[in-house]
Enzyme design. Structure first.
Site, PDB file in Angstrom:
ATOM      1  N   CYS A  44      26.498  50.479  45.738  1.00 45.35           N
ATOM      2  CA  CYS A  44      27.830  50.507  46.343  1.00 45.35           C
ATOM      3  C   CYS A  44      27.914  49.644  47.590  1.00 45.35           C
ATOM      4  O   CYS A  44      28.795  48.806  47.720  1.00 45.35           O
ATOM      5  CB  CYS A  44      28.228  51.935  46.671  1.00 45.35           C
ATOM      6  SG  CYS A  44      29.873  52.058  47.385  1.00 45.35           S
ATOM      7  N   CYS A  49      30.669  48.346  45.238  1.00 44.64           N
ATOM      8  CA  CYS A  49      32.004  48.740  45.702  1.00 44.64           C
ATOM      9  C   CYS A  49      32.452  48.029  46.971  1.00 44.64           C
ATOM     10  O   CYS A  49      33.556  47.479  47.024  1.00 44.64           O
ATOM     11  CB  CYS A  49      32.049  50.243  45.972  1.00 44.64           C
ATOM     12  SG  CYS A  49      31.090  51.260  44.859  1.00 44.64           S
ATOM     13  N   LYS A  52      32.552  44.021  46.830  1.00 46.92           N
ATOM     14  CA  LYS A  52      33.549  43.657  45.815  1.00 46.92           C
ATOM     15  C   LYS A  52      34.963  43.946  46.310  1.00 46.92           C
ATOM     16  O   LYS A  52      35.870  43.140  46.116  1.00 46.92           O
ATOM     17  CB  LYS A  52      33.263  44.418  44.520  1.00 46.92           C
ATOM     18  CG  LYS A  52      34.208  44.076  43.374  1.00 46.92           C
ATOM     19  CD  LYS A  52      33.750  44.733  42.082  1.00 46.92           C
ATOM     20  CE  LYS A  52      33.639  46.222  42.214  1.00 46.92           C
ATOM     21  NZ  LYS A  52      33.190  46.895  40.971  1.00 46.92           N
ATOM     22  N   TYR A 181      35.417  48.224  34.113  1.00 46.28           N
ATOM     23  CA  TYR A 181      35.742  48.125  35.538  1.00 46.28           C
ATOM     24  C   TYR A 181      35.284  46.789  36.134  1.00 46.28           C
ATOM     25  O   TYR A 181      36.053  46.074  36.767  1.00 46.28           O
ATOM     26  CB  TYR A 181      34.968  49.191  36.338  1.00 46.28           C
ATOM     27  CG  TYR A 181      35.487  50.588  36.355  1.00 46.28           C
ATOM     28  CD1 TYR A 181      36.112  51.090  37.484  1.00 46.28           C
ATOM     29  CD2 TYR A 181      35.287  51.451  35.288  1.00 46.28           C
ATOM     30  CE1 TYR A 181      36.538  52.405  37.553  1.00 46.28           C
ATOM     31  CE2 TYR A 181      35.702  52.769  35.341  1.00 46.28           C
ATOM     32  CZ  TYR A 181      36.330  53.245  36.470  1.00 46.28           C
ATOM     33  OH  TYR A 181      36.744  54.544  36.521  1.00 46.28           O
ATOM     34  N   GLU A 185      37.647  43.753  37.379  1.00 50.11           N
ATOM     35  CA  GLU A 185      37.816  43.541  38.818  1.00 50.11           C
ATOM     36  C   GLU A 185      37.395  42.135  39.229  1.00 50.11           C
ATOM     37  O   GLU A 185      38.104  41.449  39.986  1.00 50.11           O
ATOM     38  CB  GLU A 185      37.023  44.597  39.587  1.00 50.11           C
ATOM     39  CG  GLU A 185      37.644  45.980  39.460  1.00 50.11           C
ATOM     40  CD  GLU A 185      36.850  47.073  40.133  1.00 50.11           C
ATOM     41  OE1 GLU A 185      37.420  48.150  40.386  1.00 50.11           O
ATOM     42  OE2 GLU A 185      35.646  46.862  40.408  1.00 50.11           O
ATOM     43  N   HIS A 438      60.778  58.575  50.985  1.00 47.10           N
ATOM     44  CA  HIS A 438      61.590  57.456  50.506  1.00 47.10           C
ATOM     45  C   HIS A 438      61.748  56.385  51.594  1.00 47.10           C
ATOM     46  O   HIS A 438      61.911  56.713  52.769  1.00 47.10           O
ATOM     47  CB  HIS A 438      62.976  57.977  50.116  1.00 47.10           C
ATOM     48  CG  HIS A 438      63.884  56.920  49.579  1.00 47.10           C
ATOM     49  ND1 HIS A 438      63.746  56.402  48.314  1.00 47.10           N
ATOM     50  CD2 HIS A 438      64.939  56.273  50.160  1.00 47.10           C
ATOM     51  CE1 HIS A 438      64.689  55.483  48.138  1.00 47.10           C
ATOM     52  NE2 HIS A 438      65.421  55.385  49.239  1.00 47.10           N
ATOM     53  N   GLU A 443      56.868  58.234  45.507  1.00 48.85           N
ATOM     54  CA  GLU A 443      57.948  59.218  45.340  1.00 48.85           C
ATOM     55  C   GLU A 443      58.324  59.399  43.874  1.00 48.85           C
ATOM     56  O   GLU A 443      58.843  60.449  43.485  1.00 48.85           O
ATOM     57  CB  GLU A 443      59.169  58.827  46.158  1.00 48.85           C
ATOM     58  CG  GLU A 443      59.940  57.636  45.642  1.00 48.85           C
ATOM     59  CD  GLU A 443      61.194  57.353  46.464  1.00 48.85           C
ATOM     60  OE1 GLU A 443      62.105  58.206  46.474  1.00 48.85           O
ATOM     61  OE2 GLU A 443      61.255  56.285  47.098  1.00 48.85           O
TER      62      GLU A 443
END
Length: 461
Positions: A44, A49, A52, A181, A185, A438, A443
């Site tokens: 990671c 992670c 990247k 993934y 990515e 909002h 929402e």
């Protein structure tokens, strides 16, 4: 006569799961030693992670510069500098690695920069020095590494996902092979940074296991950003001057400057010594474990990607923490792997928790699916054509939300917050009575009112 040990816990592997387990065990008073042969931080932090995601951020500035014109900004044509990004990214990785090491030291963990192998249920040998360490408990947290399958002629000309971080120059043309993934990515990163990118996948759609509607929408978006080829394979790679020529299934060929193969990862168990203690791998090459992470050998545990349970950093961290609390802290608990929120940092981004529509249909007598597809507010002035897609999947009998799927800007951030509600067992009524913020993308998740009714296979709905 009681047996004596050099340490209470010996951790093999300095990634996220191993580091967390070591620190928590030490906080409970255990004598802990951790061996890492490469760099502390694991996949990671060092080659996954974190670096990247920094590259993903870099790529998204291209869209921001382009979109700014719709909001009145007039910019000179921006220029991307690969070397500058690499320098800054590598410096950040080194900084984080230093923090990991210092935190281990501060917790009282002895860190050894060597490869370790298991000799018996309580003995670990450090390969470099030959030192043998006796441990009451051994934790395997060695993670996984990229695989290069299937083997094809010229496969040595390709790089894997680790190799991306070693590239000194940006390839003008790149072929990315894979549909999960990592491939998705990195293909998005290279395309955004200006490389002419081809993403090739042997399957009919990207992101196997994800909601088919979300996967199809990502494929459509990627088809506009790059050369997307589905249902296709690479037959061979060969040098073509300073470039690489890829021969594809059906006889087509492609000339590129680099090839990235990202077709999966495999647990790092080779040469670990598992056969010496009678640990047999499962069909995927992972170490089988009980819910408390114990292997078939009572003194040996395993956490993280090496177990094949869920190859995600936060999962490894939770497993390591649970292991340490259970074994050394007198506070037994297990990680619940049934509900795991996750994100794919593609562009557009994807965030998911719970069942996809197909799986939910097979699990429950009847479900309701609430959907929204719209252009985000920002696109009204920027003119960008990509859409946001949101799906909320509800078990009709209980009104419980069993899946949420989001594709669009900040989907990962949205799904992290939604994940709390879904993990707590929120119902659709709970979503409905939540007042919307909002104007936001999120929402939509609390304003969906009309379901697309989905019947289960027997026709009850």
């Amino acid at each position: 006569m009681s047996e004596t040990f050099d340490v209470d816990l010996f951790v093999i592997g300095g990634g996220s799961g191993g580091v967390r387990a070591a620190r928590i065990a030490a906080s409970h008073g255990a004598r802990v030693m951790l061996a890492e042969e490469y760099r502390v931080g694991g996949t990671c932090v060092i080659r996954g992670c974190v670096p990247k995601k920094l590259m993903v951020y870099a790529g998204r500035f291209a869209d921001e510069f382009e979109d700014a014109a719709g909001f009145g900004w007039r910019l000179e044509r921006p220029r991307f500098d690969w070397a500058a990004l690499k320098t800054a990214r590598d410096a950040e990785v080194a900084r984080l690695e230093g923090i990991y090491g210092r935190n281990l030291g501060a917790a009282g963990v002895t860190l050894v920069a060597e490869r370790a192998v298991i000799e018996d249920p309580h003995t670990v040998r450090l390969v470099g020095s030959g030192t043998r360490v006796r441990a009451r408990v051994i934790l395997i947290a060695v993670g996984a590494s990229p695989v290069r399958e299937p083997l094809i002629p010229g496969a040595e000309l390709a790089i894997d996902s680790n190799g991306v971080f070693e590239l000194e120059t940006q390839p003008e043309r790149i072929l990315v092979v894979g549909g999960g993934y990592i491939a998705v990515e990195f293909a998005g990163v290279f395309a955004a940074l200006g490389s002419k990118t081809t993403l090739l996948h042997r399957g009919p759609s990207l992101l196997r296991g994800f909601d088919p509607e979300i996967a199809a929408a990502l494929g459509e978006a990627y088809g506009q950003r790059m050369d997307l080829r589905l249902g296709c394979t690479v037959e061979r790679l060969e040098r073509d001057g300073g470039a690489i020529r890829a021969t594809l299934s059906g006889g087509a060929s492609l000339t590129v400057d680099g090839v990235l193969v990202a077709t999966g990862r495999r647990p790092n168990v080779a040469g670990l010594g598992l056969e010496a203690v009678g640990i047999t791998l499962d069909a995927s090459g992972a170490i089988p474990v009980e819910p408390d992470s114990r292997t078939c050998v009572p003194s040996i545990y395993a956490v993280g990607d090496v177990t094949g349970r869920a190859a995600l950093t936060p999962v490894a961290i939770r497993e390591g923490h649970a292991f340490a609390d259970t074994v050394f802290g007198g506070k037994p608990w297990c990680v619940d792997h049934r509900l795991i929120a996750t994100a794919v940092f593609s562009t557009p981004e994807i965030g998911v928790i719970g069942h996809n529509e197909d799986v939910a249909r097979g699990c429950y007598d009847a479900i309701d699916v609430y959907k929204a597809s719209f252009r985000p507010m920002k696109a009204t002035l920027s003119g960008r054509d990509e859409r946001v897609i949101m799906k909320v999947i509800v078990e009709r009998a209980s009104d419980r939300v069993v899946g949420v799927h989001v594709m669009g800007p900040d989907a990962g951030e949205i799904i992290q917050a939604v994940g709390i509600a879904v993990t707590m067992g929120a119902t659709k009524a709970d979503f409905d009575r939540t007042i919307a913020v909002h104007p936001t993308l999120g929402e939509e998740l609390v304003t969906l009112r009309t379901p697309f009714v989905v019947k289960h296979p027997a026709g009850v709905g």
